[in-house]
Design an enzyme around this catalytic site. Structure first.
Site, PDB file in Angstrom:
ATOM      1  N   LYS A  63      -4.218   4.593   7.566  1.00 16.54           N
ATOM      2  CA  LYS A  63      -3.176   5.185   8.569  1.00 16.54           C
ATOM      3  C   LYS A  63      -2.850   6.772   8.292  1.00 16.54           C
ATOM      4  CE  LYS A  63      -0.311   1.868   8.160  1.00 16.54           C
ATOM      5  NZ  LYS A  63      -0.911   1.204   6.976  1.00 16.54           N
ATOM      6  N   ARG A  88       6.700  -1.794  12.902  1.00 17.29           N
ATOM      7  CA  ARG A  88       5.965  -2.806  12.068  1.00 17.29           C
ATOM      8  C   ARG A  88       6.549  -4.133  12.385  1.00 17.29           C
ATOM      9  NH1 ARG A  88       4.028  -1.030   6.203  1.00 17.29           N
ATOM     10  NH2 ARG A  88       4.207   1.206   6.577  1.00 17.29           N
ATOM     11  N   ARG A  93      -6.297   4.036  -5.337  1.00 15.16           N
ATOM     12  CA  ARG A  93      -5.541   5.220  -4.358  1.00 15.16           C
ATOM     13  C   ARG A  93      -4.742   6.101  -5.540  1.00 15.16           C
ATOM     14  NH1 ARG A  93      -1.931   4.384   0.669  1.00 15.16           N
ATOM     15  NH2 ARG A  93      -0.812   2.948  -0.719  1.00 15.16           N
ATOM     16  N   ARG A 145       0.940   5.013  -6.589  1.00 19.58           N
ATOM     17  CA  ARG A 145       2.155   4.366  -6.004  1.00 19.58           C
ATOM     18  C   ARG A 145       2.639   3.051  -6.810  1.00 19.58           C
ATOM     19  NH1 ARG A 145       1.701   4.937   0.146  1.00 19.58           N
ATOM     20  NH2 ARG A 145       2.598   2.662   0.175  1.00 19.58           N
ATOM     21  N   ARG A 162       2.153  -7.308   0.300  1.00 25.76           N
ATOM     22  CA  ARG A 162       1.983  -6.274   1.457  1.00 25.76           C
ATOM     23  C   ARG A 162       1.156  -7.035   2.760  1.00 25.76           C
ATOM     24  NH1 ARG A 162       0.571  -1.234  -1.481  1.00 25.76           N
ATOM     25  NH2 ARG A 162       0.477  -0.166   0.480  1.00 25.76           N
TER      26      ARG A 162
HETATM   27  P1  AP5 Z   1      -4.173   5.507   3.432  1.00 24.88           P
HETATM   28  O1  AP5 Z   1      -4.719   6.529   4.456  1.00 24.88           O
HETATM   29  O2  AP5 Z   1      -3.552   5.928   2.217  1.00 24.88           O
HETATM   30  O3  AP5 Z   1      -3.806   4.210   3.882  1.00 24.88           O
HETATM   31  P2  AP5 Z   1      -2.689   3.668   4.642  1.00 24.88           P
HETATM   32  O4  AP5 Z   1      -2.910   2.691   5.877  1.00 24.88           O
HETATM   33  O5  AP5 Z   1      -1.747   4.811   5.103  1.00 24.88           O
HETATM   34  O6  AP5 Z   1      -1.984   2.602   3.625  1.00 24.88           O
HETATM   35  P3  AP5 Z   1      -0.431   2.612   3.084  1.00 24.88           P
HETATM   36  O7  AP5 Z   1      -0.621   1.994   1.636  1.00 24.88           O
HETATM   37  O8  AP5 Z   1       0.092   4.141   2.936  1.00 24.88           O
HETATM   38  O9  AP5 Z   1       0.210   1.708   4.215  1.00 24.88           O
HETATM   39  P4  AP5 Z   1       1.493   0.832   3.985  1.00 24.88           P
HETATM   40  O10 AP5 Z   1       1.558   0.422   5.492  1.00 24.88           O
HETATM   41  O11 AP5 Z   1       1.178  -0.226   3.246  1.00 24.88           O
HETATM   42  O12 AP5 Z   1       2.387   1.808   3.166  1.00 24.88           O
HETATM   43  P5  AP5 Z   1       3.635   2.835   3.751  1.00 24.88           P
HETATM   44  O13 AP5 Z   1       3.587   3.909   2.824  1.00 24.88           O
HETATM   45  O14 AP5 Z   1       3.582   3.070   5.272  1.00 24.88           O
HETATM   46  O15 AP5 Z   1      -5.706   5.018   2.457  1.00 24.88           O
HETATM   47  C1  AP5 Z   1      -5.864   4.298   1.562  1.00 24.88           C
HETATM   48  C2  AP5 Z   1      -6.859   4.649   0.604  1.00 24.88           C
HETATM   49  O16 AP5 Z   1      -8.041   4.465   1.098  1.00 24.88           O
HETATM   50  C3  AP5 Z   1      -6.826   6.166   0.026  1.00 24.88           C
HETATM   51  O17 AP5 Z   1      -7.095   6.226  -1.378  1.00 24.88           O
HETATM   52  C4  AP5 Z   1      -7.872   6.701   1.151  1.00 24.88           C
HETATM   53  O18 AP5 Z   1      -8.426   7.953   0.389  1.00 24.88           O
HETATM   54  C5  AP5 Z   1      -8.971   5.648   1.163  1.00 24.88           C
HETATM   55  N1  AP5 Z   1      -9.390   5.687   2.687  1.00 24.88           N
HETATM   56  C6  AP5 Z   1      -8.848   5.911   3.675  1.00 24.88           C
HETATM   57  N2  AP5 Z   1      -9.635   5.795   4.768  1.00 24.88           N
HETATM   58  C7  AP5 Z   1     -10.683   5.398   3.923  1.00 24.88           C
HETATM   59  C8  AP5 Z   1     -12.190   5.336   4.740  1.00 24.88           C
HETATM   60  N3  AP5 Z   1     -12.608   5.153   5.853  1.00 24.88           N
HETATM   61  N4  AP5 Z   1     -12.956   4.971   3.763  1.00 24.88           N
HETATM   62  C9  AP5 Z   1     -12.988   4.966   2.539  1.00 24.88           C
HETATM   63  N5  AP5 Z   1     -11.748   5.039   1.863  1.00 24.88           N
HETATM   64  C10 AP5 Z   1     -10.528   5.223   2.627  1.00 24.88           C
HETATM   65  O19 AP5 Z   1       4.774   1.886   3.463  1.00 24.88           O
HETATM   66  C11 AP5 Z   1       5.271   1.620   2.100  1.00 24.88           C
HETATM   67  C12 AP5 Z   1       6.351   0.752   2.270  1.00 24.88           C
HETATM   68  O20 AP5 Z   1       7.437   1.295   2.778  1.00 24.88           O
HETATM   69  C13 AP5 Z   1       6.279  -0.690   2.776  1.00 24.88           C
HETATM   70  O21 AP5 Z   1       5.700  -1.646   2.058  1.00 24.88           O
HETATM   71  C14 AP5 Z   1       7.774  -1.114   3.282  1.00 24.88           C
HETATM   72  O22 AP5 Z   1       8.220  -1.571   2.145  1.00 24.88           O
HETATM   73  C15 AP5 Z   1       8.374   0.598   3.652  1.00 24.88           C
HETATM   74  N6  AP5 Z   1       8.128   0.661   5.075  1.00 24.88           N
HETATM   75  C16 AP5 Z   1       7.405   1.796   5.439  1.00 24.88           C
HETATM   76  N7  AP5 Z   1       7.460   1.767   6.735  1.00 24.88           N
HETATM   77  C17 AP5 Z   1       8.454   0.891   7.253  1.00 24.88           C
HETATM   78  C18 AP5 Z   1       8.830   0.181   8.476  1.00 24.88           C
HETATM   79  N8  AP5 Z   1       8.328   0.657   9.580  1.00 24.88           N
HETATM   80  N9  AP5 Z   1       9.566  -1.060   8.469  1.00 24.88           N
HETATM   81  C19 AP5 Z   1       9.979  -1.433   7.122  1.00 24.88           C
HETATM   82  N10 AP5 Z   1       9.702  -1.019   6.131  1.00 24.88           N
HETATM   83  C20 AP5 Z   1       8.669  -0.093   5.899  1.00 24.88           C
END
Ligand code: AP5
Length: 216
Positions: free
Chosen positions: A13, A88, A127, A160, A171
């Site tokens: 994402k 979410r 990552r 992270r 997660r």
């Molecule tokens: P990346 O693009 O970083 O993936 P992502 O989907 O953004 O993953 P996140 O871990 O950031 O998502 P998340 O939803 O768990 O965390 P968030 O920060 O939002 O890609 C991942 C890896 O793969 C990278 O190394 C990249 O290089 C590689 N990659 C990407 N695409 C690729 C491809 N096509 N091919 C090969 N490699 C690839 O949230 C963190 C925490 O915050 C949550 O757990 C929660 O506690 C809180 N939080 C955030 N938002 C909310 C909400 N709305 N409500 C409640 N709690 C929330």
């Protein structure tokens, strides 16, 4: 234009949202990034959110909804937003619908990034994120040129706290229980478009752009 990216942790994402925001000149709104900034700055919001984030659970809806409302009021959001990691929960989705309706800015499309759990665990354990500019790396598929150093700004890379295998599994479980029902919610609104997110970053981006009616 308001675009939502929906998908499990590690689906890409953040990676796709950055590319889309640049290409389409829209604001990239990642609730995860805003929360991490608050944690780094030790704000009251950050301190409240930290235990949830560290354990892989969701931060309470009321905190998140207020945070997003603030962001949407900023001038940077006027041209449109790529929502990354929000909504979410059903409560968040209904809140966003109400907020956007009030502003007369409906959601144009919901892009769902599809990928298997095993691929996600492998991606996330490798990552690394830049502490300076936030660039995202993957030790196997997108390694930095110099170990632990950002290619763009030279700052140090870090892992992270929630990218260890145990927290990643939590997660994924939380996503399946609380977020995957949103696919049905937006399907009922005829907004969902699925993308195979196991392809490389460029291929996935081309496909997303094609689904949005543009070129990759
Ligand atoms: P990346 O693009 O970083 O993936 P992502 O989907 O953004 O993953 P996140 O871990 O950031 O998502 P998340 O939803 O768990 O965390 P968030 O920060 O939002 O890609 C991942 C890896 O793969 C990278 O190394 C990249 O290089 C590689 N990659 C990407 N695409 C690729 C491809 N096509 N091919 C090969 N490699 C690839 O949230 C963190 C925490 O915050 C949550 O757990 C929660 O506690 C809180 N939080 C955030 N938002 C909310 C909400 N709305 N409500 C409640 N709690 C929330």
């Amino acid at each position: 234009m308001q675009i939502l990216l929906l998908g499990p942790p590690g689906a890409g994402k953040g990676t796709q949202a950055k590319l889309l925001a640049e290409r389409l000149n829209l604001l990239h709104l990642s609730t995860g990034d805003v929360l991490r900034q608050n944690v780094a700055n030790k704000t009251a919001l950050g301190m409240e959110a930290l235990p949830y984030m560290e354990s892989g659970k969701y931060v309470p809806d009321d905190l998140i909804n207020r945070m997003v409302e603030d962001q949407l009021d900023s001038p940077a959001a006027a041209e449109g937003v790529i929502f990354d990691g929000y909504p979410r929960t059903l409560n968040q989705a209904e809140t966003l619908d109400a907020l956007l309706e009030r502003k007369g800015r409906p959601i144009a499309a919901v892009i769902v990034l599809d990928i298997t759990d095993d691929e996600l665990v492998e991606r996330l354990s490798g990552r690394r994120v830049c502490s300076g500019c936030g660039a995202i790396y993957q030790l196997k598929s997108m390694p930095p040129l110099k170990p632990d150093t950002c290619d763009h700004c030279g700052a140090a890379l870090y892992q992270r706290v929630d990218d260890n295998e145990e927290t990643v599994r939590t997660r994924l479980k939380v996503y399946a229980e609380q977020t995957s029902p949103l696919v049905e919610y937006y399907t009922a609104q005829r907004k969902v478009r699925h993308v195979d997110a196991s392809q490389g970053i460029e291929k996935t981006f081309e496909r997303v752009m094609a689904l949005l009616g543009g070129e990759g």
